[in-house]
Design a protein around this motif. Structure first.
Motif, PDB file in Angstrom:
ATOM      1  N   LEU A 256       4.921  15.785  -6.797  1.00  0.00           N
ATOM      2  CA  LEU A 256       3.499  15.764  -6.440  1.00  0.00           C
ATOM      3  C   LEU A 256       3.231  14.368  -5.885  1.00  0.00           C
ATOM      4  O   LEU A 256       3.135  13.406  -6.630  1.00  0.00           O
ATOM      5  N   ASP A 257       3.135  14.278  -4.565  1.00  0.00           N
ATOM      6  CA  ASP A 257       2.954  12.964  -3.949  1.00  0.00           C
ATOM      7  C   ASP A 257       1.464  12.727  -3.714  1.00  0.00           C
ATOM      8  O   ASP A 257       0.729  13.647  -3.387  1.00  0.00           O
ATOM      9  N   GLU A 258       1.053  11.474  -3.853  1.00  0.00           N
ATOM     10  CA  GLU A 258      -0.372  11.116  -3.721  1.00  0.00           C
ATOM     11  C   GLU A 258      -1.202  12.092  -4.545  1.00  0.00           C
ATOM     12  O   GLU A 258      -2.161  12.699  -4.044  1.00  0.00           O
ATOM     13  N   ALA A 259      -0.833  12.201  -5.818  1.00  0.00           N
ATOM     14  CA  ALA A 259      -1.456  13.201  -6.689  1.00  0.00           C
ATOM     15  C   ALA A 259      -2.965  12.996  -6.789  1.00  0.00           C
ATOM     16  O   ALA A 259      -3.731  13.962  -6.805  1.00  0.00           O
TER      17      ALA A 259
ATOM     18  N   GLY B 237       6.277   1.988  -0.970  1.00  0.00           N
ATOM     19  CA  GLY B 237       7.549   2.686  -0.782  1.00  0.00           C
ATOM     20  C   GLY B 237       7.781   3.835  -1.747  1.00  0.00           C
ATOM     21  O   GLY B 237       8.919   4.100  -2.143  1.00  0.00           O
ATOM     22  N   LYS B 238       6.731   4.544  -2.087  1.00  0.00           N
ATOM     23  CA  LYS B 238       6.889   5.645  -3.044  1.00  0.00           C
ATOM     24  C   LYS B 238       7.716   6.793  -2.454  1.00  0.00           C
ATOM     25  O   LYS B 238       8.425   7.472  -3.172  1.00  0.00           O
ATOM     26  N   THR B 239       7.634   6.997  -1.141  1.00  0.00           N
ATOM     27  CA  THR B 239       8.377   8.107  -0.531  1.00  0.00           C
ATOM     28  C   THR B 239       9.877   7.993  -0.806  1.00  0.00           C
ATOM     29  O   THR B 239      10.515   8.935  -1.271  1.00  0.00           O
ATOM     30  N   ALA B 240      10.431   6.805  -0.542  1.00  0.00           N
ATOM     31  CA  ALA B 240      11.867   6.632  -0.780  1.00  0.00           C
ATOM     32  C   ALA B 240      12.174   6.619  -2.278  1.00  0.00           C
ATOM     33  O   ALA B 240      13.287   6.946  -2.688  1.00  0.00           O
TER      34      ALA B 240
END
Ligand code: ADP
Ligand code: MG
Length: 516
Positions: free
Chosen positions: A151-154, A53-56
């Motif tokens: 930076l998502d899924e860095a 749940g990193k997006t939220a």
């Protein structure tokens, strides 16, 4: 962190409403840990496995802080277009009650269309690095109003070689921005980036002990390269998965495996980087709706894809590194569901398997492929189920004609028996080899070229000593002082005990399993 509800995280009533509409009952650990510092405008660097749940975790604080002005408030960088689309979708859900709008911007989509969309009101831009740079250079994106960069899924962006692009993009955003970084793993290079571009980030690590969620059962099968397809088909037949994601090493392998599966009558599709964006989206849509239930993909193409219903992840080829394993496995067992992760390894790949086990701190257990009999039994049960269903419904439309013709010549029971026999012939797998051909074990022997040993000598010696057919013996590799020899799983014990304490040309034999 357990027990902390969304309402205890200083989230506004408006957003709590949206979260409730999304069906989230309580925050995941990474959300409970990230949301408070993110709301305090601190930089955040969070490590948590895929599917946590990193997006939220960044989406909720961004939407809450967003002022709703027409100029972009936040910028999210994502490694792939699929992921960018998915993140934007989730952000739009979080932003629903507050009317905050997120726009995905990625390569492969018409740039004119994007330029038009960017002229409208966009609060959060979610983009892939290459396309974002393109817009920056054309002057079609202005980033000086951006207050938050994610930076998502860095680690994935790093793996895909986006570091330079990311640094360029960051240089176009205000220095006093808030920067957040989310990643399944934190390699050294990410650490270095964090030091350069983040201000004393709050570090969050979730479950560092095991990188793989416990709801995923992990097993491996030892399969020779040339038997992988048969093994795959047999597993799918016996496991009856809901949705299967098959990972291959190369685009060519993806093409080959998906084509062969289709030839065998499976509903399989493929995605990799050579397909057009439109094609990839079509395939993904089919997979989501189960119009196809097997998706064959490369690591890159499947990155970050969130399909909660994937029940089986199959590593047709063992991943090149532990991070890649973690990412692949993260595609199943999503949102608390249970999943199965299956890895095929050839006898030479045990070392790689152990490496993955050590790095991810998990155990991957060896499993045996179902035997022909087991598969047949499973298929018979399915057949019974199907027949019972038809009998239950009592609708025999289309069958009556033939039945009437036949009952004029035979009694009904005989006709039924003949029909069942015919059905059984369709599900029979007699033409497939038994497991003896699929599952080999590599043995180590202390004789080699020194004893003037040739492969044919060794095959004859083993088949004579153990009294087994030569067909049970696989690859042989003879070195100076020792040899490796593959024997079928079904005779391995026989071979071991037959050779124990035997001599070859006066040399006392030592034979053992070559694994580990
Ligand atoms: P990650 O980025 O860590 O891989 P995602 O943000 O893609 O994970 O979330 C994985 C799935 O879990 C998504 O389907 C998402 O909607 C769902 N999810 C996220 N947070 C929660 C929550 N608090 N409760 C239930 N489901 C959640
Ligand atoms: Mg993610």
């Amino acid at each position: 962190m357990k027990g902390l509800g969304f309402h205890e995280l200083n989230i506004s009533r408006e957003l709590l409403e949206a979260i409730k509409m999304m069906g989230f009952e309580e925050p995941t650990p990474v959300q409970a840990l990230s949301i408070p510092p993110a709301l305090r405008e601190e930089d955040v660097m969070a490590q948590a496995q895929t599917g946590t749940g990193k997006t939220a975790a960044f989406g909720i604080p961004i939407v809450q802080r967003c002022n709703g002005s027409s100029r972009p408030f936040a910028l999210v960088l994502s490694p792939t277009r699929e992921l960018a689309i998915q993140i934007a979708e989730e952000l739009n859900k979080i932003g629903l009650t507050k009317r905050i709008k997120a726009l995905p911007v990625y390569g492969g989509q018409s740039i004119d269309r994007q330029i038009r969309a960017l002229r409208g009101r966009v609060n959060i831009i979610v983009g892939t690095p290459g396309r974002l740079l393109d817009h920056i250079q054309r002057g079609t994106i202005e980033l000086n109003s951006v207050r938050v960069v994610v930076l998502d899924e860095a680690d994935e962006m790093l793996n895909m070689g986006f570091i330079d692009d990311i640094e360029k993009i960051l240089s176009h955003t205000p220095k006093d921005r808030q920067t957040m970084l989310f990643s399944a793993t934190i390699p050294a290079e990410i650490e270095r980036m964090a030091r350069r571009y983040m201000k004393r980030p709050t570090r969050i690590t979730v479950d560092p002990k095991s990188l793989v969620v416990s709801s995923v059962r992990q097993v491996f099968y030892e399969v020779r390269h040339e038997d992988k397809l048969k093994a795959l088909a047999r597993l799918i037949d016996s496991e009856d998965p809901y949705l299967t994601l098959v990972f291959c090493h190369t685009k060519r392998e993806v093409d080959e495996v998906s084509r062969r599966l289709q030839q065998m009558g499976y509903l399989a599709g493929a995605i990799h980087g050579d397909f057009t964006q439109a094609h990839r989206e079509t395939v993904m849509r089919k997979f989501r709706s189960r119009a196809i239930d097997i998706l064959v993909a490369t690591d890159v193409a499947a990155r970050g894809i969130d399909i909660p219903d994937v029940s089986h992840v199959i590593n047709y080829s063992i991943p090149q590194n532990p991070d890649s394993y973690v990412h692949r496995i993260g595609r199943t067992g999503r949102a608390g569901r249970s999943g199965i992760a299956i890895t095929f390894i050839t006898p030479r790949e045990y070392r790689q398997l152990r490496l993955i086990e050590r790095a991810t701190k998990t155990r991957i257990l060896k499993a045996e492929l179902p035997t022909k009999q087991q598969v047949l039994k499973a298929r018979k049960e399915e057949l019974l189920e199907d027949l019972r269903e038809i009998l239950q419904e009592g609708d025999y439309t289309g069958a009556q004609d033939l039945m009437e013709t036949l009952t004029g010549e035979y009694i009904a029971q005989e006709v039924a028996l003949a029909a069942i026999k015919l059905l059984l012939s369709y599900i029979d797998i007699d033409d497939e080899p038994d497991n003896g051909d699929l599952s080999y074990t590599r043995l180590f022997m202390n004789i080699g070229r020194r004893e003037e040993l040739r492969p044919s000598d060794l095959v004859r010696f083993i088949s004579d000593s153990a009294g087994i057919d030569v067909k049970y013996i696989g690859h042989i590799s003879i070195k100076e002082n020792f040899s490796f020899i593959e024997v079928s799983e079904v005779v391995v014990e026989k071979v071991l005990s037959a050779l124990d304490r035997k001599s070859y040309k006066g040399r006392r034999l030592a034979v053992q399993r070559a694994r580990r």
